[in-house]
Design a protein around this motif. Structure first.
Motif, short mmCIF file in Angstrom:
data_model
loop_
_atom_site.label_atom_id
_atom_site.label_comp_id
_atom_site.label_asym_id
_atom_site.label_seq_id
_atom_site.Cartn_x
_atom_site.Cartn_y
_atom_site.Cartn_z
N UNK A 276 9.68 18.46 20.42
CA UNK A 276 10.27 17.38 21.33
C UNK A 276 9.78 16.47 21.56
N UNK A 277 9.22 15.85 20.42
CA UNK A 277 8.16 15.10 20.67
C UNK A 277 8.83 13.38 19.50
N UNK A 278 9.13 13.25 20.83
CA UNK A 278 9.56 11.53 20.61
C UNK A 278 8.51 11.53 19.23
N UNK A 279 9.07 10.65 17.99
CA UNK A 279 8.83 10.70 16.59
C UNK A 279 9.36 9.26 15.52
N UNK A 280 7.96 8.49 15.61
CA UNK A 280 8.94 7.12 15.03
C UNK A 280 8.52 7.70 13.29
N UNK A 281 10.58 7.66 12.73
CA UNK A 281 10.69 7.13 11.59
C UNK A 281 11.02 6.33 10.04
N UNK A 282 10.60 6.88 9.35
CA UNK A 282 10.99 5.47 8.24
C UNK A 282 11.89 6.41 7.18
N UNK A 283 12.88 6.24 7.13
CA UNK A 283 13.75 6.83 5.64
C UNK A 283 13.91 5.21 4.98
N UNK A 284 12.77 6.33 4.21
CA UNK A 284 12.46 5.13 2.95
C UNK A 284 13.89 4.91 1.67
N UNK A 285 13.78 3.46 1.63
CA UNK A 285 14.45 3.59 0.11
C UNK A 285 14.11 3.42 -0.89
N UNK A 286 13.17 3.14 -0.74
CA UNK A 286 12.77 2.59 -2.11
C UNK A 286 10.36 2.28 -1.71
N UNK A 287 9.66 3.31 -2.47
CA UNK A 287 8.61 3.18 -2.39
C UNK A 287 7.75 2.95 -3.85
N UNK A 288 6.49 2.86 -3.99
CA UNK A 288 5.65 2.76 -5.19
C UNK A 288 3.76 2.68 -4.43
N UNK A 289 3.42 2.91 -5.44
CA UNK A 289 1.93 3.01 -4.69
C UNK A 289 1.58 2.53 -4.90
N UNK A 290 0.33 1.78 -4.14
CA UNK A 290 -0.45 0.64 -4.21
C UNK A 290 -1.83 0.51 -4.13
N UNK A 291 -2.61 0.02 -4.23
CA UNK A 291 -4.08 -0.11 -3.66
C UNK A 291 -4.75 0.72 -5.49
N UNK A 292 -5.47 1.72 -5.31
CA UNK A 292 -6.05 2.08 -5.93
C UNK A 292 -5.35 3.10 -6.86
N UNK A 293 -4.48 3.79 -8.02
CA UNK A 293 -3.53 4.23 -8.95
C UNK A 293 -2.67 3.70 -9.07
N UNK A 294 -2.35 2.75 -8.50
CA UNK A 294 -1.01 2.24 -8.78
C UNK A 294 0.11 1.83 -10.39
N UNK B 299 3.57 7.54 11.47
CA UNK B 299 5.08 7.13 11.80
C UNK B 299 5.33 8.52 10.55
N UNK B 300 6.80 9.23 10.13
CA UNK B 300 6.81 9.96 9.62
C UNK B 300 7.58 8.99 8.89
N UNK B 301 7.59 9.33 7.23
CA UNK B 301 8.04 9.24 6.48
C UNK B 301 9.20 9.53 5.71
N UNK B 302 10.97 9.55 6.14
CA UNK B 302 11.79 10.74 5.28
C UNK B 302 11.67 10.34 3.04
N UNK B 303 11.03 11.36 3.24
CA UNK B 303 11.54 10.67 1.75
C UNK B 303 11.96 12.83 0.78
N UNK B 304 12.39 12.11 -0.16
CA UNK B 304 12.38 14.01 -1.12
C UNK B 304 11.36 13.54 -2.42
N UNK B 305 10.65 13.29 -2.32
CA UNK B 305 10.01 12.47 -3.46
C UNK B 305 8.73 13.13 -3.04
N UNK B 306 7.62 14.31 -3.16
CA UNK B 306 7.10 15.01 -3.36
C UNK B 306 5.65 15.11 -4.34
N UNK B 307 5.75 13.47 -5.23
CA UNK B 307 4.54 13.45 -5.85
C UNK B 307 3.60 12.77 -5.55
N UNK B 308 3.50 12.03 -4.62
CA UNK B 308 2.39 11.02 -3.69
C UNK B 308 1.30 12.89 -2.85
#
Lengths: 100, 137
Positions: free
Chosen positions: A70-88, A31-40
């Motif tokens: 022209x590649x069909x791409x699955x895109x998630x438009x991210x409203x809200x995100x947080x780290x999970x697992x190590x580094x959360x 998937x492609x996660x659409x976000x403007x957050x560059x911190x990840x």
């Protein structure tokens, strides 16, 4: 969802869409996660809320240096995100867009 | 004059994506696709085509019938560099760009819209010793 790329961009109908690749490429489940957050970073595990759509996009794989248009791409438009697992807990200074 | 940044509401973006997915199809269907083994002669450039379309891409060179030919390959993402060799699949267009390169001053180059580009596979057999041939006694 584990990020499979560093911050990158795809192009959907001439519009640059920034974000990250995520998922399990070996299983073809990407998937492609659409976000403007560059911190990840590549390898970060995210929990996110968003909306899903798909569209033909131009994509560039930074590792193989393969470009596809022209590649069909699955895109998630991210409203809200947080780290999970190590580094959360290291919450990025993300811009949160409230859902409508 | 100040510039204002407009952010589309997420629900609108989603609707748009769904709509595009419904309407969109891979552009190569029903269109002739040519293959070229090219070398990039320039870094990424932004130009306006003869038909007035803004294009990003590279001037590239390939060999056909022992003759060097030059084309303009148009891509949406410009991450390749001058001197790189690429295997390109693309659709020829009726459009062209006007550029100067080396001995060609203000020349027209045909535009190829790239569907796929990739570096050629690395040869892995170069360092291997030649095969041993055992002759019968």
């Amino acid at each position: 969802m584990r990020l499979a790329s560093a911050y990158t961009e795809i192009v959907v109908y001439g519009t640059r869409v920034p974000g990250y690749w995520a998922g399990k490429p070996a299983e073809g489940d990407t998937f492609f996660l659409y976000t403007e957050d560059r911190s990840y970073k590549k390898g970060d595990v995210l929990e996110f809320e968003g909306a899903f759509g798909s569209a033909p996009a131009s994509v560039f794989d930074d590792e193989t240096r393969v470009y596809r248009s022209g590649q069909i791409t699955n895109i998630y438009v991210v409203w809200k995100a947080r780290r999970a697992g190590p580094g959360a807990g290291r919450e990025p200074a993300s811009k949160r867009i409230p859902p409508p | 004059m100040s510039r204002r940044r407009t952010i589309l509401p997420p629900v609108l973006v989603c609707g748009l994506l769904s709509l595009l997915a419904g309407c969109g199809r891979p552009p190569e269907r029903g269109i002739a696709v040519d293959e070229f083994d090219v070398r990039l002669l320039t870094d990424a450039v932004s130009v306006r085509s003869r038909l007035g379309e803004p294009l990003g891409g590279y001037l590239a060179q390939y060999e056909l019938n022992f003759e060097m030919r030059r084309i303009f390959i148009a891509l949406d993402i410009l991450k390749y560099e001058k001197g790189e060799s690429l295997m390109v699949k693309g659709t020829p267009t009726d459009d062209s760009v006007r550029m100067s390169y080396a001995d060609q001053i203000d020349a027209e180059f045909r535009v190829i819209r790239v569907l796929k580009a990739e570096p050629p596979p690395l040869r892995t057999d170069i360092d291997k010793p030649p095969p041993v041939i055992r002759l019968p006694r």
